[in-house]
Structures are given as C-alpha cells and as structure tokens.
Design an enzyme around this catalytic site. Structure first.
Site, PDB file in Angstrom:
ATOM      1  N   HIS A 117       0.807  -1.219   0.000  1.00 43.03           N
ATOM      2  CA  HIS A 117       0.000   0.000   0.000  1.00 43.03           C
ATOM      3  C   HIS A 117       0.841   1.270   0.000  1.00 43.03           C
ATOM      4  O   HIS A 117       0.359   2.334   0.388  1.00 43.03           O
ATOM      5  CB  HIS A 117      -0.983  -0.024   1.193  1.00 43.03           C
ATOM      6  CG  HIS A 117      -2.038  -1.084   1.054  1.00 43.03           C
ATOM      7  ND1 HIS A 117      -2.866  -1.466   2.082  1.00 43.03           N
ATOM      8  CD2 HIS A 117      -2.408  -1.834  -0.016  1.00 43.03           C
ATOM      9  CE1 HIS A 117      -3.697  -2.423   1.653  1.00 43.03           C
ATOM     10  NE2 HIS A 117      -3.427  -2.660   0.397  1.00 43.03           N
ATOM     11  N   CYS A 148       6.513  21.333 -10.189  1.00 45.66           N
ATOM     12  CA  CYS A 148       5.811  21.623 -11.450  1.00 45.66           C
ATOM     13  C   CYS A 148       4.558  22.460 -11.214  1.00 45.66           C
ATOM     14  O   CYS A 148       3.881  22.853 -12.169  1.00 45.66           O
ATOM     15  CB  CYS A 148       5.437  20.325 -12.178  1.00 45.66           C
ATOM     16  SG  CYS A 148       3.938  19.527 -11.548  1.00 45.66           S
TER      17      CYS A 148
HETATM   18  P1  OAD Z   1      -7.384  -3.474  10.256  1.00 52.69           P
HETATM   19  O1  OAD Z   1      -7.500  -2.300  11.161  1.00 52.69           O
HETATM   20  O2  OAD Z   1      -8.508  -3.780   9.335  1.00 52.69           O
HETATM   21  O3  OAD Z   1      -7.141  -4.796  11.120  1.00 52.69           O
HETATM   22  C1  OAD Z   1      -6.188  -4.833  12.146  1.00 52.69           C
HETATM   23  C2  OAD Z   1      -6.132  -6.245  12.701  1.00 52.69           C
HETATM   24  O4  OAD Z   1      -5.106  -6.278  13.677  1.00 52.69           O
HETATM   25  C3  OAD Z   1      -7.425  -6.697  13.380  1.00 52.69           C
HETATM   26  O5  OAD Z   1      -7.779  -7.992  12.894  1.00 52.69           O
HETATM   27  C4  OAD Z   1      -7.029  -6.786  14.860  1.00 52.69           C
HETATM   28  O6  OAD Z   1      -7.702  -7.833  15.555  1.00 52.69           O
HETATM   29  C5  OAD Z   1      -5.556  -7.062  14.756  1.00 52.69           C
HETATM   30  N1  OAD Z   1      -4.754  -6.671  15.929  1.00 52.69           N
HETATM   31  C6  OAD Z   1      -4.974  -5.708  16.838  1.00 52.69           C
HETATM   32  N2  OAD Z   1      -3.999  -5.663  17.752  1.00 52.69           N
HETATM   33  C7  OAD Z   1      -3.117  -6.645  17.421  1.00 52.69           C
HETATM   34  C8  OAD Z   1      -1.896  -7.121  17.985  1.00 52.69           C
HETATM   35  N3  OAD Z   1      -1.371  -6.581  19.071  1.00 52.69           N
HETATM   36  N4  OAD Z   1      -1.259  -8.148  17.372  1.00 52.69           N
HETATM   37  C9  OAD Z   1      -1.789  -8.720  16.248  1.00 52.69           C
HETATM   38  N5  OAD Z   1      -2.938  -8.305  15.680  1.00 52.69           N
HETATM   39  C10 OAD Z   1      -3.597  -7.290  16.261  1.00 52.69           C
HETATM   40  O7  OAD Z   1      -5.995  -3.305   9.469  1.00 52.69           O
HETATM   41  P2  OAD Z   1      -5.521  -3.964   8.102  1.00 52.69           P
HETATM   42  O8  OAD Z   1      -6.048  -5.349   7.965  1.00 52.69           O
HETATM   43  O9  OAD Z   1      -4.060  -3.755   7.990  1.00 52.69           O
HETATM   44  O10 OAD Z   1      -5.486   0.290   3.430  1.00 52.69           O
HETATM   45  O11 OAD Z   1      -6.247  -3.030   7.062  1.00 52.69           O
HETATM   46  C11 OAD Z   1      -6.021  -3.243   5.721  1.00 52.69           C
HETATM   47  C12 OAD Z   1      -6.036  -1.958   4.958  1.00 52.69           C
HETATM   48  O12 OAD Z   1      -7.238  -1.235   5.220  1.00 52.69           O
HETATM   49  C13 OAD Z   1      -4.951  -0.990   5.342  1.00 52.69           C
HETATM   50  O13 OAD Z   1      -3.718  -1.250   4.729  1.00 52.69           O
HETATM   51  C14 OAD Z   1      -5.499   0.301   4.864  1.00 52.69           C
HETATM   52  C15 OAD Z   1      -6.898   0.158   5.406  1.00 52.69           C
HETATM   53  O14 OAD Z   1      -7.820   0.948   4.826  1.00 52.69           O
HETATM   54  C16 OAD Z   1      -5.359   1.414   2.742  1.00 52.69           C
HETATM   55  O15 OAD Z   1      -5.180   2.503   3.297  1.00 52.69           O
HETATM   56  C17 OAD Z   1      -5.428   1.216   1.294  1.00 52.69           C
END
Ligand code: OAD
Length: 247
Positions: A117, A148
């Site tokens: 990303h 630019c």
């Molecule tokens: P999310 O916020 O959707 O999910 C975070 C995950 O981390 C959840 O499943 C939590 O349960 C878990 N979590 C929380 N604390 C944790 C810990 N200490 N150890 C392990 N896991 C833990 O984040 P992403 O899945 O990364 O995209 O989101 C995906 C994308 O959505 C991001 O890259 C971003 C967002 O919109 C863009 O900006 C394009």
C-alpha cells in the site's frame, strides 16, 4: 496461546522452511502505539480513518486528508518497531509483504519489504506523477505543491486504486512459492492483499494466522494463534529455532 500448535511437526516445519513469508497488517504495529484502521482508536477527528484513505476524500477535501497523513507521519516517526517487527527481521530467509505504510519493518531491519500500500514517507504529484521523499518539515501551506506546480498527495494506495506496478505480481509469486505463511495483524478484509493467504494455501503452503481476534480468514488457515503479535511472533521464532529439523 499455543494450544494445538505445540507439535514437533509444526515447529519443525517453521524451522526447516526456506521459503517463509509474513503477510502483515496494521495489528503488527498496534503494540508500537499506532492505531489500527478498524479497531478502537481507528477514528480520526470523529471520522473512520479508512474513510480518509480514499481518492474521493482527497478530491473533496485535500487539506483534511493531508492533516490526517501528517498526523500519521508524526505518530509513525515517534513510534518504535516492537518485538514482532524485530523477530521477523531476525528470522533467516523470511520475506515480509505488508499492507502497512509506517516503515516499521524497515526500521526493525527487514530487507526487501514489499509494501503493497505504498509508503507514508513518499509524496506523489497528482499532475506530473513524480514521486519524491516526503519533506520532513511540515509544509507551510496545505496541500503541498510539486516543483511543477501540481498538487502533491501522499504516496500511499487508497481504496479503489491500483497497487504499485509489479508489487501485486511479486506478492503473488512469493505467496505461490512460500512453504509457510504467517498472517499477522490484519483483518483480511481488504483485497487484493486479503487473497494472498488463499493463493499460498492453494499452492500448498501451510498458513498460520496470528491475531488476538478471529478474522474473515480464520476458518481457512492451518493454525490460528490467538494473541498479540508482540508476544506470539518472538515466541514462535524462539521455539522454531529450537525445534529439531524435520526428518
Ligand atoms: P485493520 O484495522 O482492518 O485490522 C487490524 C487487525 O489487527 C485486526 O484484525 C485486529 O484484531 C488485529 N490486531 C490488533 N492488535 C493486534 C496485535 N497486538 N497483534 C496482532 N494483531 C492485532 O488493518 P488492516 O487489515 O491492515 O489500506 O487493514 C487493511 C487496509 O485497510 C490498510 O492497509 C489500509 C486500510 O484501509 C489502505 O489505506 C489502502
């Protein structure tokens, strides 16, 4: 924490694997103090953070989106990689594919991190397309301008946008070739990244999920380790290193 996982076979697989892949999301940086997108703390000035990560939000209100990203830069700069980032960086032969833009894997010492990303630390011109390192001094006027004259935007991927050229193809290749995949700290809701564990599993990989909560992926993994990444990943690394090699 490791219920049902402590078998010699599981750990030997991890130890013996030469093609080990970690797919990470915002949860791996939670213990560094950075908010996830969908959990508590995923609000910014009362709005869901994910709502600001869209081309529409930027078109309608670039100053607000820039303020959101400048705040994310500030928090990421002040954060330190945690024990999970460090354990992955120390794991021989492991490649990291991340959805995170915070740069903490790189700061922990992981090399060749594939950032699906994009990066918080890059700017891109919406007119000429030129990408530059982010200017660390806060811009006087928002949105900042390119040489630019065009409007600069953060060098990250927003909802509905294509991933950086080649990044998805490379991630797909790594997933197909992996023997073991660790899926860490992602809700597995955002595609195409969320499809990578299935790609890997269909190609024969053994998929382990590490997350304190069950997710959209949990029913399709080979092992689920419930708990925070900062505790589980270093412990997994330690146990795998001590496991007997697979016969
Ligand atoms: P999310 O916020 O959707 O999910 C975070 C995950 O981390 C959840 O499943 C939590 O349960 C878990 N979590 C929380 N604390 C944790 C810990 N200490 N150890 C392990 N896991 C833990 O984040 P992403 O899945 O990364 O995209 O989101 C995906 C994308 O959505 C991001 O890259 C971003 C967002 O919109 C863009 O900006 C394009």
């Amino acid at each position: 924490m490791f219920d049902g996982f402590n078998s010699d076979e599981a750990l030997s697989r991890l130890r013996g694997s030469r093609r080990l892949l970690a797919l990470t999301g915002a949860g791996i940086s939670a213990e560094s103090g950075l908010a996830t997108f969908r959990g508590a703390g995923g609000l910014w000035e009362g709005r869901p953070a994910a709502d600001l990560a869209t081309p529409e939000a930027f078109r309608d209100d670039p100053r607000t989106v820039w303020r959101f990203y400048l705040e994310r830069r500030r928090r990421a700069r002040e954060a330190e990689p945690n024990a999970a980032h460090r354990a992955l960086a120390a794991w021989p032969g492991l490649r990291v594919v991340t959805q995170n833009v915070d740069g903490l894997h790189e700061r922990a010492g992981s090399r060749d991190v594939l950032a699906l990303h994009g990066s918080l630390w890059r700017d891109r011109c919406t007119s000429c397309g030129r990408e530059t390192d982010a200017d660390e001094g806060a811009p006087v006027e928002l949105p900042p301008r390119c040489a630019c004259g065009g409007t600069l935007r953060p060098g990250v991927v927003w909802f509905g946008e294509a991933l950086p050229a080649g990044a998805l193809a490379e991630a797909d290749r790594l997933a197909r070739e992996a023997e073991v995949v660790l899926v860490i700290g992602t809700s597995s809701l955002v595609y195409p990244a969320a499809a990578l564990p299935d790609v890997a599993r269909a190609a024969g990989a053994w998929v382990v999920e590490i997350n304190p909560e069950r997710t959209a992926l949990t029913s399709r993994v080979d092992a689920y380790l419930a708990g925070p990444a900062g505790e589980i990943v270093p412990e997994l690394h330690r146990r795998a290193a001590a496991a007997p090699p697979m016969s």
